[in-house]
Design a protein around this motif. Structure first.
Motif, PDB file in Angstrom:
ATOM      1  N   TYR A  57       8.106 -24.285   0.178  1.00  0.00           N
ATOM      2  CA  TYR A  57       7.546 -23.636  -1.310  1.00  0.00           C
ATOM      3  C   TYR A  57       8.828 -24.381  -2.496  1.00  0.00           C
ATOM      4  N   GLY A  58       9.482 -25.293  -2.327  1.00  0.00           N
ATOM      5  CA  GLY A  58      10.714 -25.637  -3.519  1.00  0.00           C
ATOM      6  C   GLY A  58      10.585 -24.761  -4.464  1.00  0.00           C
ATOM      7  N   MET A  59      11.757 -23.744  -4.276  1.00  0.00           N
ATOM      8  CA  MET A  59      12.141 -22.675  -4.622  1.00  0.00           C
ATOM      9  C   MET A  59      14.094 -23.344  -4.913  1.00  0.00           C
ATOM     10  N   PRO A  60      13.947 -23.391  -5.701  1.00  0.00           N
ATOM     11  CA  PRO A  60      15.839 -24.444  -5.570  1.00  0.00           C
ATOM     12  C   PRO A  60      16.524 -22.881  -4.895  1.00  0.00           C
ATOM     13  N   GLY A  61      17.711 -23.949  -4.779  1.00  0.00           N
ATOM     14  CA  GLY A  61      18.425 -23.267  -3.000  1.00  0.00           C
ATOM     15  C   GLY A  61      19.520 -22.630  -3.879  1.00  0.00           C
ATOM     16  N   ASP A  62      19.803 -22.474  -4.832  1.00  0.00           N
ATOM     17  CA  ASP A  62      20.585 -21.426  -5.057  1.00  0.00           C
ATOM     18  C   ASP A  62      19.729 -19.885  -5.171  1.00  0.00           C
ATOM     19  N   MET A  63      18.780 -19.685  -6.167  1.00  0.00           N
ATOM     20  CA  MET A  63      18.392 -18.620  -6.370  1.00  0.00           C
ATOM     21  C   MET A  63      17.382 -17.688  -4.703  1.00  0.00           C
ATOM     22  N   ALA A  64      17.210 -18.962  -3.805  1.00  0.00           N
ATOM     23  CA  ALA A  64      16.805 -18.160  -2.426  1.00  0.00           C
ATOM     24  C   ALA A  64      17.817 -17.380  -1.832  1.00  0.00           C
ATOM     25  N   GLY A  65      19.421 -17.988  -2.026  1.00  0.00           N
ATOM     26  CA  GLY A  65      20.806 -17.464  -1.647  1.00  0.00           C
ATOM     27  C   GLY A  65      20.596 -16.257  -2.281  1.00  0.00           C
ATOM     28  N   ARG A  66      20.053 -15.977  -3.923  1.00  0.00           N
ATOM     29  CA  ARG A  66      21.213 -14.958  -4.273  1.00  0.00           C
ATOM     30  C   ARG A  66      19.617 -13.774  -4.198  1.00  0.00           C
ATOM     31  N   ALA A  67      18.218 -14.267  -4.398  1.00  0.00           N
ATOM     32  CA  ALA A  67      17.555 -13.641  -3.438  1.00  0.00           C
ATOM     33  C   ALA A  67      17.843 -13.050  -2.422  1.00  0.00           C
ATOM     34  N   ALA A  68      18.238 -14.074  -1.835  1.00  0.00           N
ATOM     35  CA  ALA A  68      18.729 -12.927   0.178  1.00  0.00           C
ATOM     36  C   ALA A  68      20.109 -11.955  -0.380  1.00  0.00           C
ATOM     37  N   LEU A  69      21.138 -12.249  -1.475  1.00  0.00           N
ATOM     38  CA  LEU A  69      22.029 -11.186  -1.551  1.00  0.00           C
ATOM     39  C   LEU A  69      21.680 -10.375  -2.043  1.00  0.00           C
ATOM     40  N   ALA A 331      25.322   5.403 -12.470  1.00  0.00           N
ATOM     41  CA  ALA A 331      24.025   4.640 -12.300  1.00  0.00           C
ATOM     42  C   ALA A 331      24.523   2.759 -12.852  1.00  0.00           C
ATOM     43  N   PRO A 332      25.426   2.634 -12.458  1.00  0.00           N
ATOM     44  CA  PRO A 332      25.424   0.702 -13.105  1.00  0.00           C
ATOM     45  C   PRO A 332      24.170   0.295 -12.942  1.00  0.00           C
ATOM     46  N   ALA A 333      23.428  -0.668 -13.519  1.00  0.00           N
ATOM     47  CA  ALA A 333      22.461  -1.679 -13.380  1.00  0.00           C
ATOM     48  C   ALA A 333      23.000  -2.913 -13.747  1.00  0.00           C
ATOM     49  N   PHE A 334      22.901  -3.774 -13.059  1.00  0.00           N
ATOM     50  CA  PHE A 334      23.552  -5.728 -12.681  1.00  0.00           C
ATOM     51  C   PHE A 334      22.309  -6.823 -13.342  1.00  0.00           C
ATOM     52  N   PRO A 335      21.505  -6.574 -14.167  1.00  0.00           N
ATOM     53  CA  PRO A 335      21.103  -7.958 -13.281  1.00  0.00           C
ATOM     54  C   PRO A 335      21.927  -9.369 -12.147  1.00  0.00           C
ATOM     55  N   MET A 336      20.980  -9.325 -11.813  1.00  0.00           N
ATOM     56  CA  MET A 336      20.954 -10.846 -10.526  1.00  0.00           C
ATOM     57  C   MET A 336      21.094 -11.896 -11.547  1.00  0.00           C
ATOM     58  N   ALA A 337      22.492 -12.388 -11.783  1.00  0.00           N
ATOM     59  CA  ALA A 337      21.908 -13.468 -12.765  1.00  0.00           C
ATOM     60  C   ALA A 337      21.794 -14.907 -11.793  1.00  0.00           C
ATOM     61  N   GLY A 338      21.337 -15.719 -12.539  1.00  0.00           N
ATOM     62  CA  GLY A 338      20.584 -16.873 -11.439  1.00  0.00           C
ATOM     63  C   GLY A 338      19.210 -16.482 -11.109  1.00  0.00           C
ATOM     64  N   LEU A 339      18.828 -14.835 -10.882  1.00  0.00           N
ATOM     65  CA  LEU A 339      17.243 -14.869 -10.393  1.00  0.00           C
ATOM     66  C   LEU A 339      16.732 -13.334 -11.181  1.00  0.00           C
ATOM     67  N   HIS A 340      16.826 -13.267 -12.032  1.00  0.00           N
ATOM     68  CA  HIS A 340      16.628 -12.026 -13.234  1.00  0.00           C
ATOM     69  C   HIS A 340      16.258 -12.615 -13.743  1.00  0.00           C
TER      70      HIS A 340
END
Length: 550
Positions: A57-69, A331-340
């Protein structure tokens, strides 16, 4: 840099769909056919999903890892947190004897295993689904059934089968509220539509449940009790969903059904009492079932305390006002850097390009698992546990369920990665291309969504917009297909890997997730197909069922 999803990366929808399905196929085959341990099978599926996302699918590797995390964090809270604390509560009450009070109170109503299933797996489970959802009903009912002496496979599999019809209105209506909010459906109209689909299955599932346990003859011996259970659940489910709203559908229907069944048992008894705790036919866990024990009588105070332990805290924690108050505290919210907001969904899945948010909210105080933990601690103090024993039991419980927690983390990582990479959308588009058969296959799209994500809410977020677009293109009711996504999805709940792990953990039948999956798979696909046929009849044969209720 924003990455746009691609839904047919190979220019051939058949091949793209086959590759999109590969991660889930790898996990389910490893789990169900090769008897590989659940956490290893989940890891294999996740690795496959990463390879498909990046290299197909051509998803950037770092994005794929961050999505899994990001998915792994979701696995820990809320799902893993519920599992850990419900087993902790069970450990405390089992050691003290309070859980035996609860079991004896249920056994005192009837010693017939079939009727115990109706009371616990269906009625009691529906109450917990309505109050909390997210794995709580399976964890609670499977633990009670195993304590009553049911075989591990019966306790696990039957809890999963029973936890179907209530799921669309689980957690105070969260799945349907989310569907309407995210994709612009009219909340009351889509709620009413679900309320015209599921009551039929609320009537059917109790019969199906007892047939799966005791066979046709065993089912027919108690058909009056099954009918009372189903009808007294289905009618309130229809009325509340069509004329009040989604929030209290399950809770009201479950209470009415339980009261009606208990009242009916005062004037009717089965001719023969079914005492076998194992599944009729082949049950590989039959040797682990316990023979029925003499029912002990307890004081009213002890009975009330035992029921409070298991019910009140979960209900309070499910109230929107309580959740909002607790979230206001912490209830702190943390945007996922490199993914959000860096992944974009594109037509035909959405009407216009849409960026995907990836914000992790650490709502530890308002999480259902925290309500269960608090109830466990309060109950332990009432039961005169000392603080050291409470802490010791908690860490012992954590060690007991460590592999289950790891499995849930890996499975949620897999499900989240498929969402952000677009592979699950490829599967949805394959269903959307079925033309006149779309009402049937669109319903199965919801089934696939829940089987992949473990959540009717997540499935509605994933496919709700696609259902609306496809329905409008085909001249179908958008509310019908939005509701079908949720109603079909409930039948996928019993085969989603996270629910199976919850069931195996609650029954202490570790490393047997494959056995549970093989047992429930037929029931899941058969019931999903029946929902699909019902929706097809609504679309083409019963147009009056699409009328809006005001």
């Amino acid at each position: 840099m924003v990455w746009q999803q691609i839904y047919d990366p190979l220019g051939n929808m058949v091949i793209s769909t086959a590759l999109a399905a590969l991660p889930v196929v790898v996990m389910l085959v490893a789990l169900g056919f090769f008897h590989i341990k659940a956490h290893i099978a989940a890891g294999m599926g996740l690795i496959t999903a990463l390879l498909v996302a990046v290299f197909v699918y051509g998803m950037p590797g770092d994005m794929a890892g961050r999505a899994a995390l990001f998915g792994g964090f979701t696995g820990l809270l809320p799902i893993g947190w519920i599992v850990l604390n419900i087993i902790f509560l069970h450990q405390l009450t089992e050691q003290n004897g309070s859980f035996a009070v609860l079991q004896d109170s249920l056994s005192g109503i009837t010693e017939d295993r079939r009727i115990q299933l109706l009371l616990i797996a269906f009625c009691f489970g529906a109450f917990f689904e309505g109050a909390a959802g997210f794995g709580t009903p399976v964890a609670v009912t499977a633990a009670i059934l195993i304590g009553l002496g049911f075989s591990p496979l019966a306790a696990s599999g039957l809890s999963l089968i029973a936890n179907t019809a209530p799921v669309a209105f689980g957690a105070l209506g969260t799945p349907v509220i989310t569907l309407a909010k995210v994709h612009g459906y009219d909340l009351m109209e889509v709620t009413a539509m679900i309320g015209r689909q599921l009551p039929f299955f609320s009537l059917l599932v109790p019969f199906w449940l007892i047939w799966a346990f005791a066979g046709r003859k065993g089912m027919m011996e108690i058909w009056p009790a099954i009918l009372v259970t189903g009808v007294s659940f289905a009618i309130p489910q229809f009325l509340v969903s069509n004329y009040i709203g989604p929030e209290l559908v399950d809770i009201i229907a479950a209470i009415v059904s339980m009261v009606c069944l208990v009242a009916f048992l005062r004037v009717w008894k089965p001719k023969t009492v079914w005492t076998s705790p194992s599944l009729r036919g082949h049950d590989p866990s039959a040797a682990e079932a316990k023979p029925p024990q003499p029912v002990k009588r307890h004081s009213t105070q002890a009975l009330v305390a035992a029921w409070v332990i298991l019910s009140v805290f979960v209900f309070i924690w499910g109230l929107p006002s309580v959740k909002a108050w607790l979230n206001g505290i912490f209830a702190p919210a943390f945007p996922m850097a490199g993914l959000h907001n860096l992944i974009e969904k594109v037509p035909p899945v959405v009407p216009a390009p849409h960026k995907e948010a990836a914000v992790y909210t650490l709502n530890l105080l308002s999480a259902t698992g925290t309500g269960i933990l608090l109830s466990a601690v309060v109950s332990a103090l009432v039961m005169k546990y000392n603080p050291v024993a409470i802490v010791t039991t908690f860490f012992r419980t954590f060690w007991l369920v460590r592999y289950s927690l790891l499995t849930i983390v890996l499975m949620l990582a897999l499900g989240t990665l498929t969402r952000y990479s677009g592979t699950d959308t490829t599967l949805g588009l394959a269903f959307a291309n079925t033309g006149v058969l779309y009402p049937f296959f669109g319903t199965l799209m919801g089934w696939i969504g829940v089987a992949l994500t473990g959540s009717d809410t997540a499935s509605n977020v994933l496919f709700g917009g696609m259902q609306k677009v496809a329905a409008e293109q085909l001249g179908l009711s958008a509310n019908l297909m939005g509701a079908a996504n949720s109603s079909g999805g409930v039948m996928g709940k019993m085969i989603d890997a996270q629910s199976i792990v919850v069931a195996s953990t609650a029954t202490r039948w570790f490393d047997h997730e494959g056995d549970i999956l093989r047992y429930v798979f037929f029931h899941s696909i058969a019931l999903a197909c029946l929902v699909g046929l019902y929706v097809t009849m609504q679309a083409y044969v019963w147009p009056f069922s699409l009328m809006v209720v005001h």
